[in-house]
Design a protein around this motif. Structure first.
Motif, short mmCIF file in Angstrom:
data_model
loop_
_atom_site.label_atom_id
_atom_site.label_comp_id
_atom_site.label_asym_id
_atom_site.label_seq_id
_atom_site.Cartn_x
_atom_site.Cartn_y
_atom_site.Cartn_z
N THR A 27 0.83 -1.20 0.00
CA THR A 27 0.00 0.00 0.00
C THR A 27 0.87 1.25 0.00
O THR A 27 0.60 2.22 -0.73
CB THR A 27 -0.93 0.01 1.23
OG1 THR A 27 -1.85 -1.08 1.13
CG2 THR A 27 -1.72 1.31 1.31
N LEU A 28 1.92 1.25 0.82
CA LEU A 28 2.82 2.41 0.88
C LEU A 28 3.56 2.60 -0.44
O LEU A 28 3.75 3.73 -0.90
CB LEU A 28 3.82 2.24 2.03
CG LEU A 28 3.25 2.33 3.45
CD1 LEU A 28 4.32 1.96 4.47
CD2 LEU A 28 2.72 3.73 3.72
N ILE A 29 3.97 1.50 -1.05
CA ILE A 29 4.67 1.59 -2.34
C ILE A 29 3.74 2.17 -3.40
O ILE A 29 4.11 3.10 -4.14
CB ILE A 29 5.18 0.21 -2.77
CG1 ILE A 29 6.32 -0.25 -1.85
CG2 ILE A 29 5.67 0.23 -4.22
CD1 ILE A 29 6.73 -1.69 -2.07
N ALA A 30 2.53 1.63 -3.48
CA ALA A 30 1.57 2.10 -4.49
C ALA A 30 1.20 3.56 -4.25
O ALA A 30 1.16 4.36 -5.19
CB ALA A 30 0.32 1.23 -4.47
N ALA A 31 0.92 3.91 -2.99
CA ALA A 31 0.53 5.28 -2.68
C ALA A 31 1.69 6.26 -2.89
O ALA A 31 1.50 7.33 -3.47
CB ALA A 31 0.02 5.37 -1.24
#
Length: 230
Positions: A27-31
């Protein structure tokens, strides 16, 4: 602590710590990637939107209107299915990469409008003063216009970033294993909807809390030492 298990069985959640950690990281990578790319794409889009030439601003205006008038989920599916067919070499792209591309295309439109308003809020005298100092167009943008534009639009940028982070939950529908997918997997395995979705919510709250701290640091940095000394 046994009474807590009746409402939230943390022992079951602890068995899925690895899955939630992986989902949170994705999620952090995508965001993070979508945020950086959408801001970088939003700057030239905002400048093109402000162009006096109809051939330049009309396509950008049409793109923004298309993004605003169609659901993000539809845009994700369009990118997921169409890009591998239309772009040479894209058939090997991962679901994460395609998801980031879809998120970037969506949020770049909103970021461009926010940045455009920020640029227009910069006093004309600041730009004229930069011209008088001998700055060219690119120097004025880099040293005068864009820093003030970002400072003026930090609250709406923060709000759009929060929306972007929550929108990553839709990537689970194209099999990206992010935070929601981790919770759905636990619920599918153990049938514990309360624990699954409360843990998902806690993960997003954690991300948002970190984002608020970072935004405060950026706000203080943009304000400069004179404001911080107050």
């Amino acid at each position: 602590m046994d009474w807590l298990i009746d409402y939230y069985n943390w022992r079951i959640v602890s068995q899925y710590t690895g899955q939630f950690a992986t989902g949170l990281a994705n999620t952090l990578i995508a965001a993070g990637a979508s945020l950086v790319l959408s801001v970088l794409a939003g700057i030239p889009l905002a400048l093109a939107r402000m162009s006096p030439r109809a051939a330049v601003w009309r396509p950008v205006a049409g793109y923004v209107q298309f993004i605003r008038s169609t659901p993000l989920l539809v845009q994700i599916y369009l990118v997921y299915y169409a890009v591998p067919m239309l772009v040479p070499g894209a058939k090997g792209w991962s679901e994460m990469l395609l998801g980031i591309l879809a998120m970037t295309l969506h949020h770049a439109a909103y970021m461009s409008e926010i940045i455009r308003v920020g640029i227009e809020s910069v006093p004309r005298g600041q730009i004229e003063g930069a011209k008088a100092c001998g700055m060219n167009y690119h120097q004025r943008l880099r040293y005068v216009v864009l820093p003030q534009a970002f400072a003026n639009t930090l609250p709406p940028l923060l709000g759009q970033t929060a929306v972007l982070i929550k929108d990553t939950s839709l990537l689970s529908l194209i099999t990206v294993f992010e935070l929601v997918a981790a919770g759905v997997q636990m619920n599918s395995d153990r049938i514990v909807p309360t624990e699954s979705f409360l843990t998902i919510a806690a993960g997003y709250l954690l991300i948002y809390a970190v984002m608020l701290m970072l935004s405060r640091g950026v706000s203080l940095w943009l304000a400069g030492p004179a404001w911080n000394a107050r």
